[in-house]
Design an enzyme around this catalytic site. Sequence first.
Site, PDB file in Angstrom:
ATOM      1  N   SER A  53       0.792  -1.239   0.000  1.00 51.32           N
ATOM      2  CA  SER A  53       0.000   0.000   0.000  1.00 51.32           C
ATOM      3  C   SER A  53       0.820   1.282   0.000  1.00 51.32           C
ATOM      4  O   SER A  53       0.241   2.373  -0.112  1.00 51.32           O
ATOM      5  CB  SER A  53      -0.949   0.019   1.206  1.00 51.32           C
ATOM      6  OG  SER A  53      -2.038  -0.840   0.990  1.00 51.32           O
ATOM      7  N   LYS A  56       0.144   3.839  -2.687  1.00 55.79           N
ATOM      8  CA  LYS A  56      -0.876   4.890  -2.621  1.00 55.79           C
ATOM      9  C   LYS A  56      -0.289   6.289  -2.473  1.00 55.79           C
ATOM     10  O   LYS A  56      -0.999   7.283  -2.663  1.00 55.79           O
ATOM     11  CB  LYS A  56      -1.845   4.583  -1.483  1.00 55.79           C
ATOM     12  CG  LYS A  56      -2.691   3.349  -1.789  1.00 55.79           C
ATOM     13  CD  LYS A  56      -3.384   2.766  -0.577  1.00 55.79           C
ATOM     14  CE  LYS A  56      -4.125   1.483  -0.969  1.00 55.79           C
ATOM     15  NZ  LYS A  56      -4.531   0.679   0.189  1.00 55.79           N
ATOM     16  N   SER A 108      -6.093   3.594   4.246  1.00 57.88           N
ATOM     17  CA  SER A 108      -5.495   2.755   3.203  1.00 57.88           C
ATOM     18  C   SER A 108      -6.559   2.037   2.384  1.00 57.88           C
ATOM     19  O   SER A 108      -6.436   0.850   2.052  1.00 57.88           O
ATOM     20  CB  SER A 108      -4.536   1.727   3.825  1.00 57.88           C
ATOM     21  OG  SER A 108      -3.662   1.206   2.855  1.00 57.88           O
ATOM     22  N   LYS A 214       3.204   6.449   5.086  1.00 56.65           N
ATOM     23  CA  LYS A 214       2.310   5.368   4.674  1.00 56.65           C
ATOM     24  C   LYS A 214       2.853   4.004   5.050  1.00 56.65           C
ATOM     25  O   LYS A 214       4.041   3.740   4.938  1.00 56.65           O
ATOM     26  CB  LYS A 214       2.095   5.416   3.157  1.00 56.65           C
ATOM     27  CG  LYS A 214       0.989   4.501   2.649  1.00 56.65           C
ATOM     28  CD  LYS A 214      -0.374   5.043   3.025  1.00 56.65           C
ATOM     29  CE  LYS A 214      -1.480   4.046   2.722  1.00 56.65           C
ATOM     30  NZ  LYS A 214      -1.509   2.907   3.666  1.00 56.65           N
TER      31      LYS A 214
END
Length: 374
Positions: A53, A56, A108, A214
């Site tokens: 993720s 992202k 997320s 993140k």
Amino acid sequence: MIKILLILSVLLFPSLNVRAFENISAKAYVLMEQSTGTVILEKNSKVKMKPASTTKILTAVCAIENAMLSDKVTVSKNAAYQEGSSVYLKPGDEMTMENMIYGLMLSSGNDAAVAIAEHIAGDTEKFSNVMNNKARDIGAMDSNFENPNGLDDDKHYVTAYDLALITSYALKNDFFLKTVSLKSKVISDLKGTKRYLSNHNKMLHNYEGCIGVKTGFTKKSGRTLVTAAERNGIRLVAVTLNAPNDWDDHEKLLNKGFDTVRKQKVLNVDEVVDNVEVRKGKNEYLPVKCEEEYYGIEVSGKETDYDVLYKYDKLKAPVKKGEKAGEAIVFKNGKEVFRTKLITCHGTERKRGFSIIEFIKRIFGYVKTSEIYK
């Protein structure tokens, strides 16, 4: 060309101790200074790995740059039925792009990622082209993106170095920075249904100066994490890929970075650079200075070499204070890293020429004076 050599003495800073990082769990990592892209520490930083993720981060960049935050985003069945982490969107839900990005980065949301991609490009395949083009523009040349959420795909990969470059770029955007630094957020869809989001990044709570960014995880990628932190005007970006003890890894990397990095002023707005000639001016020369400051980065145990090239314009009176008089261009190891205007410290009027009457008076005065001394 004025060369500024920033040579750090081992007497001033301790040298980097590689052995102190033998217990970093990550298979690949990089620690980068954000403003200059200087790599401070790294291991396998150019090896292609799965990002999960942390993908992202680039999705958010593409959303911010290719849509309005006020855009109305409609959720498709494809977006709503994405596997993995979610904002629990339903087909037909409508939400602003701003709130979609909050859901993307804090919770997320894989569903939010696909909804964003479909809104901007029509489908995720076309959006991946947007992502890859942006990555190349940033300088991330060894990564490839096949989807907006980071779900496993053999053709979907990054390097730790590229991910640090992308993050360093993203952090220049105020909205991105505000978003990833939030610990929680309440958002609403266009019908008023509220959703409570909580940031998955524990570093925001546990590390002094952390400003995001993140987390990520899949079974194939392992734990992935990107963290940014700022202290004393220095902003560092840490990236770990496939790191079982990522929280501990990031604390060690960031601590070492803040212990070994210093800012060094290369351009100073308070200093006169030179005096530039002004044609037909009452003042034949005007002092000039840089419009903006620039700080280089010193890393202990490494020699940093900056060159500053000054280019001067041809000035003709009248000239105002603060008028452009050229450029200052900073090079690091032969590569341009910054440029700013040179501006005048004060102005000057045009030098007046002699009128015919003044000319005659001066000639008459000269002749009269000459007669006296005959």
